[in-house]
Design a protein around this motif. Structure first.
Motif, PDB file in Angstrom:
ATOM      1  N   ALA A 222       0.711  -1.336   0.197  1.00 30.51           N
ATOM      2  CA  ALA A 222      -0.083   0.224  -0.085  1.00 30.51           C
ATOM      3  C   ALA A 222       1.288   1.215  -0.024  1.00 30.51           C
ATOM      4  CB  ALA A 222      -1.252   0.380   1.513  1.00 30.51           C
ATOM      5  N   PRO A 223       1.821   1.510  -1.379  1.00 25.25           N
ATOM      6  CA  PRO A 223       2.373   2.834  -1.344  1.00 25.25           C
ATOM      7  C   PRO A 223       1.544   3.930  -0.961  1.00 25.25           C
ATOM      8  CG  PRO A 223       2.231   1.987  -3.388  1.00 25.25           C
ATOM      9  CD  PRO A 223       1.574   0.958  -2.646  1.00 25.25           C
ATOM     10  N   HIS A 224       2.022   5.577  -0.619  1.00 22.96           N
ATOM     11  CA  HIS A 224       1.533   6.304  -0.680  1.00 22.96           C
ATOM     12  C   HIS A 224       2.042   6.919  -1.713  1.00 22.96           C
ATOM     13  CE1 HIS A 224       0.007   9.871   0.297  1.00 22.96           C
ATOM     14  NE2 HIS A 224       1.234  10.894   0.545  1.00 22.96           N
ATOM     15  N   ILE A 225       1.045   7.572  -2.203  1.00 25.04           N
ATOM     16  CA  ILE A 225       0.870   8.315  -4.289  1.00 25.04           C
ATOM     17  C   ILE A 225       0.906  10.033  -3.691  1.00 25.04           C
ATOM     18  CG2 ILE A 225       0.701   8.072  -7.148  1.00 25.04           C
ATOM     19  CD1 ILE A 225      -0.073   5.236  -6.298  1.00 25.04           C
ATOM     20  N   ARG A 226       1.575  10.205  -4.052  1.00 24.75           N
ATOM     21  CA  ARG A 226       1.728  11.921  -3.771  1.00 24.75           C
ATOM     22  C   ARG A 226       2.241  12.732  -4.731  1.00 24.75           C
ATOM     23  NH1 ARG A 226       6.595  13.403  -2.831  1.00 24.75           N
ATOM     24  NH2 ARG A 226       8.254  12.552  -1.283  1.00 24.75           N
ATOM     25  N   ARG A 227       2.338  13.882  -5.076  1.00 23.69           N
ATOM     26  CA  ARG A 227       2.110  15.098  -6.024  1.00 23.69           C
ATOM     27  C   ARG A 227       3.721  15.221  -5.777  1.00 23.69           C
ATOM     28  NH1 ARG A 227       0.080  18.200  -9.579  1.00 23.69           N
ATOM     29  NH2 ARG A 227       1.732  19.232 -11.318  1.00 23.69           N
TER      30      ARG A 227
ATOM     31  N   ALA B  70       5.605   7.186  -5.237  1.00 27.15           N
ATOM     32  CA  ALA B  70       4.988   6.203  -4.938  1.00 27.15           C
ATOM     33  C   ALA B  70       5.776   5.834  -3.491  1.00 27.15           C
ATOM     34  CB  ALA B  70       4.014   5.293  -5.968  1.00 27.15           C
ATOM     35  N   VAL B  71       5.815   6.554  -1.942  1.00 28.96           N
ATOM     36  CA  VAL B  71       6.600   6.292  -1.111  1.00 28.96           C
ATOM     37  C   VAL B  71       6.023   4.782  -0.269  1.00 28.96           C
ATOM     38  CG1 VAL B  71       7.710   8.464  -1.470  1.00 28.96           C
ATOM     39  CG2 VAL B  71       5.634   7.934   0.103  1.00 28.96           C
ATOM     40  N   ALA B  72       6.858   4.229   0.280  1.00 31.11           N
ATOM     41  CA  ALA B  72       6.390   2.951   1.795  1.00 31.11           C
ATOM     42  C   ALA B  72       5.711   4.402   2.313  1.00 31.11           C
ATOM     43  CB  ALA B  72       7.524   2.322   1.842  1.00 31.11           C
ATOM     44  N   GLY B  73       4.746   3.869   3.304  1.00 26.27           N
ATOM     45  CA  GLY B  73       4.266   4.640   3.919  1.00 26.27           C
ATOM     46  C   GLY B  73       4.227   6.087   3.396  1.00 26.27           C
ATOM     47  N   THR B  74       4.487   7.052   4.952  1.00 22.59           N
ATOM     48  CA  THR B  74       4.500   8.683   4.156  1.00 22.59           C
ATOM     49  C   THR B  74       5.116   9.151   3.106  1.00 22.59           C
ATOM     50  OG1 THR B  74       4.427   9.507   6.164  1.00 22.59           O
ATOM     51  CG2 THR B  74       2.524   8.716   5.477  1.00 22.59           C
ATOM     52  N   GLU B  75       5.932   8.634   4.159  1.00 27.04           N
ATOM     53  CA  GLU B  75       7.561   9.303   3.609  1.00 27.04           C
ATOM     54  C   GLU B  75       9.031   8.426   3.606  1.00 27.04           C
ATOM     55  OE1 GLU B  75       8.148  12.483   1.674  1.00 27.04           O
ATOM     56  OE2 GLU B  75       5.832  12.650   2.065  1.00 27.04           O
TER      57      GLU B  75
END
Length: 163
Positions: A10-15, A60-65
């Protein structure tokens, strides 16, 4: 969790942010997909802060950062072709491949493309990646000729429908 201890669930995808530039550049330059005769394509390649600030780049990062697991860049309206976007870059880290990160990035890309009103996204793929893009729904539309000295091989052109 994979064999190297990287959490790929469940990676976190962000700008992407300008401060991500070095990590994205490292991911491109160290990709095993570009070893051997493919190496000239990424040799000296740089994803700079200016690129990140002027394009739709998502990471895409593991967790939030945590560690960078992958990223993509979507170009809207390339060459004035209304309703069509283009996938400029997409990389998944070697340790995250096979864990669904690429599929999650493509799903995110589709959502971004739909929000932008696109009908399809053009993909000019690294030849070994063609199978992946076809598995996520892209259809081959042609071949893009080599452009020496950096790209010494023809590349498959695909279209990813956004519906």
């Amino acid at each position: 969790m994979n064999a190297s201890g990287t959490d790929t669930g469940a990676p976190h995808i962000r700008r992407a942010l300008a401060r991500d530039a070095k990590r994205l550049t490292r991911l491109v330059r160290t990709s095993r997909a570009y070893e051997g005769h493919w190496a000239p394509m990424v040799e000296g390649y740089r994803v700079g802060p200016d690129y990140i600030e002027s394009h739709r780049v998502f990471v895409a990062v593991a967790g939030t950062e945590g560690p960078v697991l992958g990223f993509y860049s979507l170009v809207l309206d390339p060459g004035g072709r209304r309703g069509l976007g283009e996938l400029d870059l997409m990389f998944v880290s070697d340790t995250a491949q096979g864990h669904g990160v690429g599929r999650q990035l493509v799903e995110h890309l589709r959502e971004e493309a739909a929000r932008a009103g696109l009908d399809a996204v053009r993909v000019v793929a690294h030849p070994p990646a063609e199978g992946f893009y076809r598995r996520v729904g892209a259809e081959r539309t042609g071949t893009v000729a080599a452009t020496p000295p950096y790209v010494m091989w023809d590349r498959p052109e695909l279209m990813l429908p956004i519906v």
